[in-house]
Each structure stands twice: as C-alpha cells, then as structure tokens.
Design a protein around this motif. Structure first.
Motif, PDB file in Angstrom:
ATOM      1  N   GLY A 146       0.707  -1.275  -0.013  1.00 56.52           N
ATOM      2  CA  GLY A 146       0.053   0.054   0.170  1.00 56.52           C
ATOM      3  C   GLY A 146       0.778   1.264   0.003  1.00 56.52           C
ATOM      4  O   GLY A 146       0.692   2.117  -0.889  1.00 56.52           O
ATOM      5  N   ARG A 147       1.812   1.204   0.890  1.00 55.46           N
ATOM      6  CA  ARG A 147       2.662   2.543   1.006  1.00 55.46           C
ATOM      7  C   ARG A 147       3.995   2.263   1.670  1.00 55.46           C
ATOM      8  O   ARG A 147       4.180   1.286   2.269  1.00 55.46           O
ATOM      9  CB  ARG A 147       1.749   3.633   1.941  1.00 55.46           C
ATOM     10  CG  ARG A 147       1.671   3.152   3.399  1.00 55.46           C
ATOM     11  CD  ARG A 147       0.817   4.335   3.951  1.00 55.46           C
ATOM     12  NE  ARG A 147      -0.475   4.484   3.580  1.00 55.46           N
ATOM     13  CZ  ARG A 147      -1.150   5.616   3.851  1.00 55.46           C
ATOM     14  NH1 ARG A 147      -0.849   6.047   4.783  1.00 55.46           N
ATOM     15  NH2 ARG A 147      -2.427   5.482   3.376  1.00 55.46           N
ATOM     16  N   GLY A 148       4.851   2.983   1.413  1.00 55.84           N
ATOM     17  CA  GLY A 148       6.229   2.775   2.004  1.00 55.84           C
ATOM     18  C   GLY A 148       6.080   3.312   3.365  1.00 55.84           C
ATOM     19  O   GLY A 148       5.257   3.808   4.212  1.00 55.84           O
ATOM     20  N   THR A 149       7.647   3.839   3.743  1.00 57.00           N
ATOM     21  CA  THR A 149       7.935   4.291   5.222  1.00 57.00           C
ATOM     22  C   THR A 149       8.439   5.599   4.948  1.00 57.00           C
ATOM     23  O   THR A 149       8.835   5.891   3.734  1.00 57.00           O
ATOM     24  CB  THR A 149       8.545   3.337   6.006  1.00 57.00           C
ATOM     25  OG1 THR A 149       9.641   3.112   5.647  1.00 57.00           O
ATOM     26  CG2 THR A 149       7.725   2.295   6.275  1.00 57.00           C
ATOM     27  N   LYS A 150       8.685   6.469   6.068  1.00 54.52           N
ATOM     28  CA  LYS A 150       9.559   7.646   5.993  1.00 54.52           C
ATOM     29  C   LYS A 150      10.831   7.182   5.274  1.00 54.52           C
ATOM     30  O   LYS A 150      11.565   6.522   5.930  1.00 54.52           O
ATOM     31  CB  LYS A 150       9.566   8.499   7.021  1.00 54.52           C
ATOM     32  CG  LYS A 150      10.281   9.663   7.242  1.00 54.52           C
ATOM     33  CD  LYS A 150      10.221  10.498   8.629  1.00 54.52           C
ATOM     34  CE  LYS A 150      10.644  11.746   8.729  1.00 54.52           C
ATOM     35  NZ  LYS A 150      10.882  12.423   9.772  1.00 54.52           N
ATOM     36  N   GLY A 151      11.139   7.964   4.105  1.00 56.12           N
ATOM     37  CA  GLY A 151      12.491   7.839   3.425  1.00 56.12           C
ATOM     38  C   GLY A 151      12.447   6.532   2.702  1.00 56.12           C
ATOM     39  O   GLY A 151      13.566   6.449   2.209  1.00 56.12           O
ATOM     40  N   ARG A 152      11.551   5.865   2.604  1.00 51.78           N
ATOM     41  CA  ARG A 152      11.730   4.696   1.629  1.00 51.78           C
ATOM     42  C   ARG A 152      10.359   4.542   0.870  1.00 51.78           C
ATOM     43  O   ARG A 152       9.138   4.346   1.353  1.00 51.78           O
ATOM     44  CB  ARG A 152      11.773   3.294   2.447  1.00 51.78           C
ATOM     45  CG  ARG A 152      13.050   3.235   3.239  1.00 51.78           C
ATOM     46  CD  ARG A 152      13.392   1.748   3.244  1.00 51.78           C
ATOM     47  NE  ARG A 152      13.995   1.350   2.197  1.00 51.78           N
ATOM     48  CZ  ARG A 152      14.150   0.059   1.591  1.00 51.78           C
ATOM     49  NH1 ARG A 152      13.829  -0.791   2.512  1.00 51.78           N
ATOM     50  NH2 ARG A 152      14.862  -0.253   0.701  1.00 51.78           N
ATOM     51  N   ASP A 153      10.346   4.604  -0.410  1.00 56.95           N
ATOM     52  CA  ASP A 153       9.293   4.522  -1.247  1.00 56.95           C
ATOM     53  C   ASP A 153       8.712   3.014  -1.202  1.00 56.95           C
ATOM     54  O   ASP A 153       9.549   2.060  -1.209  1.00 56.95           O
ATOM     55  CB  ASP A 153       9.642   4.961  -2.565  1.00 56.95           C
ATOM     56  CG  ASP A 153       8.597   4.810  -3.741  1.00 56.95           C
ATOM     57  OD1 ASP A 153       7.594   5.869  -3.478  1.00 56.95           O
ATOM     58  OD2 ASP A 153       8.293   4.025  -4.588  1.00 56.95           O
ATOM     59  N   VAL A 154       7.577   2.974  -1.488  1.00 53.17           N
ATOM     60  CA  VAL A 154       6.763   1.522  -1.340  1.00 53.17           C
ATOM     61  C   VAL A 154       7.509   0.501  -2.711  1.00 53.17           C
ATOM     62  O   VAL A 154       7.518  -0.583  -2.331  1.00 53.17           O
ATOM     63  CB  VAL A 154       5.385   1.637  -1.598  1.00 53.17           C
ATOM     64  CG1 VAL A 154       5.082   2.254  -3.097  1.00 53.17           C
ATOM     65  CG2 VAL A 154       4.735   0.306  -1.424  1.00 53.17           C
ATOM     66  N   SER A 155       7.836   1.278  -4.061  1.00 53.56           N
ATOM     67  CA  SER A 155       8.542   0.328  -4.570  1.00 53.56           C
ATOM     68  C   SER A 155       9.881  -0.105  -4.272  1.00 53.56           C
ATOM     69  O   SER A 155      10.131  -1.262  -4.707  1.00 53.56           O
ATOM     70  CB  SER A 155       8.712   1.446  -5.996  1.00 53.56           C
ATOM     71  OG  SER A 155       7.588   1.646  -6.519  1.00 53.56           O
ATOM     72  N   GLU A 156      10.560   0.574  -3.176  1.00 59.21           N
ATOM     73  CA  GLU A 156      11.886   0.077  -2.859  1.00 59.21           C
ATOM     74  C   GLU A 156      11.606  -0.875  -1.852  1.00 59.21           C
ATOM     75  O   GLU A 156      12.489  -2.076  -1.951  1.00 59.21           O
ATOM     76  CB  GLU A 156      12.503   1.398  -2.198  1.00 59.21           C
ATOM     77  CG  GLU A 156      12.949   2.423  -2.974  1.00 59.21           C
ATOM     78  CD  GLU A 156      13.532   3.657  -2.200  1.00 59.21           C
ATOM     79  OE1 GLU A 156      14.960   3.516  -1.949  1.00 59.21           O
ATOM     80  OE2 GLU A 156      12.831   4.643  -1.853  1.00 59.21           O
ATOM     81  N   VAL A 157      10.613  -0.825  -1.135  1.00 61.55           N
ATOM     82  CA  VAL A 157      10.455  -1.754  -0.113  1.00 61.55           C
ATOM     83  C   VAL A 157       9.987  -3.087  -0.864  1.00 61.55           C
ATOM     84  O   VAL A 157      10.281  -4.296  -0.402  1.00 61.55           O
ATOM     85  CB  VAL A 157       9.269  -1.406   1.122  1.00 61.55           C
ATOM     86  CG1 VAL A 157       8.886  -2.623   2.231  1.00 61.55           C
ATOM     87  CG2 VAL A 157       9.783  -0.035   1.700  1.00 61.55           C
ATOM     88  N   ALA A 158       9.033  -2.907  -1.635  1.00 66.03           N
ATOM     89  CA  ALA A 158       8.526  -4.064  -2.550  1.00 66.03           C
ATOM     90  C   ALA A 158       9.646  -4.853  -3.255  1.00 66.03           C
ATOM     91  O   ALA A 158       9.742  -5.920  -3.170  1.00 66.03           O
ATOM     92  CB  ALA A 158       7.494  -3.665  -3.360  1.00 66.03           C
ATOM     93  N   GLY A 159      10.673  -4.076  -3.700  1.00 64.82           N
ATOM     94  CA  GLY A 159      11.805  -4.806  -4.383  1.00 64.82           C
ATOM     95  C   GLY A 159      12.710  -5.535  -3.425  1.00 64.82           C
ATOM     96  O   GLY A 159      13.111  -6.794  -3.690  1.00 64.82           O
TER      97      GLY A 159
END
Length: 222
Positions: free
Chosen positions: A36-49
């Motif tokens: 759904g969404r990322g965290t402060k300083g980390r876009d959701v695409s980065e986390v998902a990757g």
C-alpha cells in the motif's frame, strides 16, 4: 527502480490490476499493491523490491522474522504477507503445468514432452502472467506432416482471455530436424508484431524434436 510517485497513474499497480487483472502485474508490483505505502524515507517500490528479492530465495516459505528484518516491513505487513502465502498454499491446485515459472527455454521442455515425437506438427501456446508463470498450455493447431498453418487470432484470442502478459510458442518438427524453416521464421515475425500491437510479448518460439530443441530467441530471431 522508479518511485511510485514518478509512475503515471495508469501504470500503477492498483490501476493496472483493475484494468488488466492480477496476471499482468510483476511480483514487485503485486507486493507494492499489498504493502500500500512505504515508510518515511523509503518509497513503497523500494520496499517491495527488497521483499521480492527475499521471497525469490525462500522456495515459497517466507519467515516472519526475516520479513521483519527488511526495512519498511513491520509486524502488520509481515503478517499480511505470511497470510497471503498460506492462503495460496491452501487454494493452490494440483496442476503440474499451471504456475510453473519459466526463466529459460529448458524450463519449457518438460511441459511439451508429449509432443516431441508426434507424426504431425503441433503448434502449442503457453500463456504467462507478469511473473513469468504459466497460466495455460494449449494446442493451437495440428498440421499435416511438416506444415502447420497458424493465424495470430488463434494464438492471441486465448492469451487475451487469460489476460496474459506474454506467450511462449512451441512446435514440433516430425522430420527430426531442428533447423527453423522459412515458414517458421515468417510466422514468428508475424506473431511478434501482432503481440506488440496487443501488448502481449512473444518471449520465445521453441522448436522441439525427439532428440532435442532449439530456441529462436537464442538463435537471435526474436
């Protein structure tokens, strides 16, 4: 990897799924949609990757503790991911073809072994989802001796119904030769062009015989 805010609305996972179905999404896009969404300083695409790279080596058995160690994944998201895998295990069918991931031509051969020594030419289509997993395997046409006439509509009608992201084409040579014919190369170009218009990529065209196989992609024809 592009950040979610830099991706046009129509190409974002939620909009893409609504328009084309979940089969059209890559693993990373499906994970991003789940998060759904990322965290402060980390876009959701980065986390998902990061999650996708971890899951790739788990054999379908992720660890709750390992998920928590990924930056941007808390207890709630780790539980959601674990729940998704458990539901998948509970509902997954027994089909030995559907769900098979294709990463190279060798992965296709066990799925078409029954047609390698046929006396007639069989033209087979494998439809794949965005993760490179087989959706369906179908016989498109059956030819006579060394000729099989294939029209793009016969190949892509089912691919469209499957909401496939790509297809792999396979046909056998009853003669036993692995050399692609002029007709083989011509129909391959025609299907690649038709797939490009429809947004369904032709990943490979493989010729099989009792004694071996050849990939037109590896030969440089795709």
């Amino acid at each position: 990897m592009r950040k979610m805010r830099d991706i046009p609305d129509r190409d974002r996972p939620r909009e893409k799924l609504a328009k084309r179905g979940p089969q059209a999404l890559t693993d990373t896009e499906l994970i991003a949609l789940l998060l759904g969404r990322g965290t402060k300083g980390r876009d959701v695409s980065e986390v998902a990757g990061d999650v996708e790279r971890y899951l790739r080596g788990t054999g379908g058995k992720p660890s709750y503790e390992a998920l928590l160690a990924i930056g941007g994944i808390g207890s709630a998201k780790a539980c959601e991911i674990m729940a998704c895998f458990e539901l998948g295990r509970r509902y997954f069918g027994d089909d030995d073809v559907t769900g098979t991931r294709i990463t190279r031509p060798e992965d296709v051969i066990p799925l078409v072994s029954e047609w390698r020594d046929k006396k007639q030419e069989y033209f087979i289509s494998l439809t794949l989802n965005g993760a490179g997993e087989v959706i369906e395997r179908r016989i498109v046409t059956v030819g006579i001796l060394n000729q099989s006439l294939v029209h793009p509509r016969e190949v892509f009608a089912d691919a469209i119904t499957d909401r496939a992201a790509s297809v792999i084409l396979v046909h056998n040579h009853p003669s036993g030769t692995l050399d692609p014919s002029v007709q083989d190369l011509g129909i391959t170009r025609q299907l690649v062009e038709a797939g490009s218009i429809l947004g369904i990529r032709v990943l490979d065209h493989i010729i099989v015989t009792k004694g071996g196989y050849v990939s037109l992609k590896e030969l440089g024809h795709l």
